[in-house]
Scaffold this motif. Structure first.
Motif, short mmCIF file in Angstrom:
data_model
loop_
_atom_site.label_atom_id
_atom_site.label_comp_id
_atom_site.label_asym_id
_atom_site.label_seq_id
_atom_site.Cartn_x
_atom_site.Cartn_y
_atom_site.Cartn_z
N GLY A 130 44.83 36.57 66.25
CA GLY A 130 44.52 37.95 66.60
C GLY A 130 43.21 38.46 66.08
O GLY A 130 42.84 39.60 66.37
N HIS A 131 42.47 37.66 65.32
CA HIS A 131 41.19 38.09 64.77
C HIS A 131 40.05 37.51 65.59
O HIS A 131 39.97 36.29 65.82
CB HIS A 131 41.05 37.65 63.32
N GLU A 132 39.15 38.37 66.04
CA GLU A 132 38.05 37.94 66.89
C GLU A 132 37.02 37.15 66.08
O GLU A 132 36.59 37.56 65.00
CB GLU A 132 37.38 39.17 67.51
N LEU A 133 36.62 36.00 66.62
CA LEU A 133 35.59 35.17 65.99
C LEU A 133 34.33 35.09 66.83
O LEU A 133 33.22 35.09 66.30
CB LEU A 133 36.13 33.75 65.74
N VAL A 134 34.49 34.98 68.14
CA VAL A 134 33.36 34.88 69.06
C VAL A 134 33.56 35.86 70.20
O VAL A 134 34.63 35.89 70.82
CB VAL A 134 33.22 33.45 69.62
N ARG A 135 32.53 36.66 70.46
CA ARG A 135 32.56 37.60 71.58
C ARG A 135 31.45 37.19 72.55
O ARG A 135 30.27 37.17 72.20
CB ARG A 135 32.34 39.03 71.10
N LEU A 136 31.83 36.88 73.77
CA LEU A 136 30.87 36.47 74.80
C LEU A 136 30.62 37.65 75.72
O LEU A 136 31.57 38.25 76.25
CB LEU A 136 31.42 35.30 75.60
N VAL A 137 29.35 37.99 75.92
CA VAL A 137 28.96 39.11 76.76
C VAL A 137 28.06 38.61 77.87
O VAL A 137 27.05 37.94 77.60
CB VAL A 137 28.23 40.20 75.94
N ALA A 138 28.42 38.90 79.12
CA ALA A 138 27.61 38.46 80.25
C ALA A 138 26.23 39.09 80.19
O ALA A 138 26.08 40.30 79.92
CB ALA A 138 28.30 38.82 81.56
N ALA A 139 25.20 38.29 80.43
CA ALA A 139 23.83 38.78 80.36
C ALA A 139 22.96 38.03 81.34
O ALA A 139 23.19 36.85 81.64
CB ALA A 139 23.28 38.63 78.94
N GLU A 140 21.95 38.73 81.84
CA GLU A 140 20.94 38.11 82.69
C GLU A 140 19.62 38.15 81.92
O GLU A 140 18.98 39.18 81.81
CB GLU A 140 20.81 38.85 84.02
N ALA A 141 19.26 37.01 81.36
CA ALA A 141 18.04 36.93 80.55
C ALA A 141 17.64 35.47 80.45
O ALA A 141 18.41 34.57 80.80
CB ALA A 141 18.29 37.52 79.15
N ALA A 142 16.44 35.25 79.94
CA ALA A 142 15.96 33.89 79.73
C ALA A 142 16.58 33.32 78.46
O ALA A 142 16.94 34.06 77.54
CB ALA A 142 14.44 33.88 79.62
N PRO A 143 16.72 32.00 78.39
CA PRO A 143 17.18 31.39 77.13
C PRO A 143 16.19 31.66 76.01
O PRO A 143 14.99 31.84 76.24
CB PRO A 143 17.24 29.89 77.47
N ALA A 144 16.67 31.69 74.78
CA ALA A 144 15.78 31.85 73.63
C ALA A 144 14.91 30.61 73.49
O ALA A 144 15.34 29.49 73.76
CB ALA A 144 16.61 32.07 72.37
N ALA A 145 13.68 30.81 73.05
CA ALA A 145 12.77 29.71 72.79
C ALA A 145 13.06 29.12 71.41
O ALA A 145 13.56 29.82 70.52
CB ALA A 145 11.32 30.18 72.87
N HIS A 146 12.72 27.85 71.22
CA HIS A 146 12.98 27.18 69.95
C HIS A 146 12.31 27.90 68.79
O HIS A 146 12.86 27.96 67.68
CB HIS A 146 12.50 25.73 70.02
#
Length: 329
Positions: A96-112
């Motif tokens: 019952g405890h949240e560990l990962v929250r996924l949120v839909a997004a339209e964006a570019a991947p992060a650069a290294h």
């Protein structure tokens, strides 16, 4: 082999087929150290000014493929439970405890070279629970396995998720075997065989629930400057620096090996984070409102901008990573 230790052949075959690959995800730059023969000298363990019972909460990830990412972190992959599912948000956790929250997004991947997430580290209560998670994710996503290390304080296995976010799955070694020298915990990076680990521990426990005994043990960040990271996460938020390595610092509350880490291995000189996929925010859970009040006073004295609501403080680090401190529910 007795019935209590018999393991399904197809499960072990899936894991045994994985090739152990080196490096990129593992923290090979960690300082090495031996094990103490006489336990822990409590006076040598830094505590910091944040509450000793502080722990990490949920990590929010901005995702392009919400369903694919939910499959990876959920029962078909790592084994977390789906706590809530909507059109644009999926919440996953354990007990019952949240560990990962996924949120839909339209964006570019992060650069290294961007500041942001190095990895989310999910800690299991015991080795059998970790072994079950390894079988699940390695069977379904063998191409995303990145290696493993015996860090002396923990046994850690490294993956990437389908959108390139780093993931660590680990179990702590007994705390009384951790070695502290001059206020720093001694962490190594010795080889660790995933096949041997699974063969030893799979089926040894009694709890077979998905996601059972899992928490966010620590969050490892990419930053542009270690001095700025220390000033924010230690001086302002109150975490103690528990170790230093070439290009990295490790911070914790209550004498843990680390709840947070920051490195400049690929991000030295990075400025404010652009709006990308990947890390959205991270949570720090404190025991009581009084603990938030102490942090708020430090932020105010330093002239740092932050938002405060009942039971929560929201503040951004020098690279724009949002940190929400709130009272644990």
């Amino acid at each position: 082999m007795t019935s209590s230790t018999r393991r399904p052949r197809w499960i072990l075959a899936a894991v045994l087929a994985i090739a152990v690959v080196g490096g990129g995800i593992t923290a090979a730059a960690l300082a090495t150290g031996g094990r103490a023969e006489n336990g822990v000298d409590a006076s040598a363990v830094p505590q910091g000014s944040i509450a000793a019972d502080t722990r990490m909460g949920a990590v929010e990830l901005r995702a392009a493929d919400l369903d694919g990412m939910a499959d990876y972190y959920g029962p078909a992959g790592i084994g977390l439970d789906v706590l809530e599912r909507a059109a644009d948000v999926v919440s996953l956790g354990a007990h019952g405890h949240e560990l990962v929250r996924l949120v839909a997004a339209e964006a570019a991947p992060a650069a290294h070279a961007d500041a942001g997430l190095f990895h989310t580290a999910i800690r299991f209560d015991d080795a059998p629970g970790l072994a079950r998670a390894l079988v699940g994710v390695a069977s379904a996503y063998p191409h995303l396995y990145g290696g493993a290390s015996d860090h002396a304080v923990s046994h850690a296995f490294y993956f990437a998720d389908p959108e390139g976010n780093g993931v660590e799955l680990y179990v702590d070694t007994p705390r009384d075997l951790w070695v502290w020298e001059d206020g720093e915990v001694q962490m190594g990076s010795a080889p660790l065989d995933i096949n041997a680990f699974v063969a030893e521990h799979l089926g040894a426990g009694t709890d077979t629930g998905t996601g059972s005994g899992a928490t966010v043990g620590h969050v490892h960040l990419k930053v542009g400057d270690l001095g700025q990271a220390e000033a924010f996460y230690s001086d302002l938020l109150g975490f103690a620096v528990t170790a230093r390595a070439d290009g990295a610092i490790f911070l914790a509350a209550g004498g843990y090996h680390h709840h947070l880490a920051a490195n400049t291995w690929g991000s030295a000189g990075a400025g404010e984070r652009p709006e990308t996929l990947g890390l959205g925010s991270l949570e720090v859970l404190v025991p009581a409102q009084a603990d938030l009040d102490v942090v708020a006073a430090r932020l105010t004295d330093a002239g740092a901008a932050f938002d405060e609501t009942a039971g929560a403080i929201v503040v951004a680090d020098p690279w724009g990573t949002v940190v929400e401190l709130r009272v644990a529910g």
